[in-house]
Write a protein that holds these residues in place. Structure first.
Motif: not given
Length: 202
Positions: A23-30, A124-126, A176-180, A182-195
């Protein structure tokens, strides 16, 4: 038991989702965002085990007793539940969350299902950031305390990190740097999934 096919007879696409500490890494939301935007089905090993316990089946009783005794549920049991969920779902793209937890889980999953994940999504969340978030959340969850976070962090390093290192050696880890925020993290996620999404549509 043989390999697992999705309901359409094709080998399903599987992505393992990891985060340090829970909990706290934002994994569920992403994961929810990935399901919504890219059409994946999210399978949580923990949810499947809990549902099996709730069903009152013989298997569920066995799982419940093992958890009560503080034992780890055998890989085969969790893998069977994941196989069943994949075969009955109707989709052919899955995020698997909460499994494999260690090298033994990983080897068993690949051997039994004959599926190797397309890649591993690693949030990856510190530790400090997670502590800060959890204390700020204050939703009264019993696992929301510093002691638990530290314990989970230690378990992660001992058990799950070798799995990530195994796939890293194969070039399959997307970190993925999950310390950012939520929106910024999802931008990274999108970059991985979009292609991938474009290839599917092409």
């Amino acid at each position: 038991m043989g390999s697992v096919d999705a309901s359409n007879g094709k080998k399903p696409t599987v992505i393992f989702v990891f985060s340090i500490g829970g909990p706290g890494s934002g994994k569920g939301t992403q994961c929810a965002y990935i399901v919504e935007h890219f059409g994946y089905t999210h399978l949580s090993a923990g949810d499947l085990l809990r549902a099996e316990i709730k069903s009152g089946s013989e298997n569920g009783t066995m799982i419940q007793n093992m958890i009560k005794e503080g034992k780890i549920v055998p890989s085969e049991v969790t893998i069977k539940l994941l196989q069943k969920a994949i075969q009955e779902n109707g989709n052919d793209k899955f995020l698997i969350d909460g499994f494999p937890r260690n090298e033994e889980n990983r080897a068993a999953f690949e051997k039994v299902t004959e599926i190797e994940p397309k890649f591993v999504l690693f949030f990856d969340c510190p530790e400090e950031e997670m502590e800060k978030r959890l204390l700020g959340r204050n939703q009264g969850r019993e696992d929301d305390n510093i002691e638990t976070i530290r314990k989970r962090f230690k378990v992660f390093l001992e058990s799950s990190l070798p799995v990530i290192q195994y796939y890293e050696a194969k070039g399959k880890v997307r970190k993925i740097n999950a310390a950012k925020p939520i929106e910024a993290v999802f931008e990274e996620v999108k970059a991985i999934f979009s292609p991938e999404a474009e290839k599917v549509e092409a």
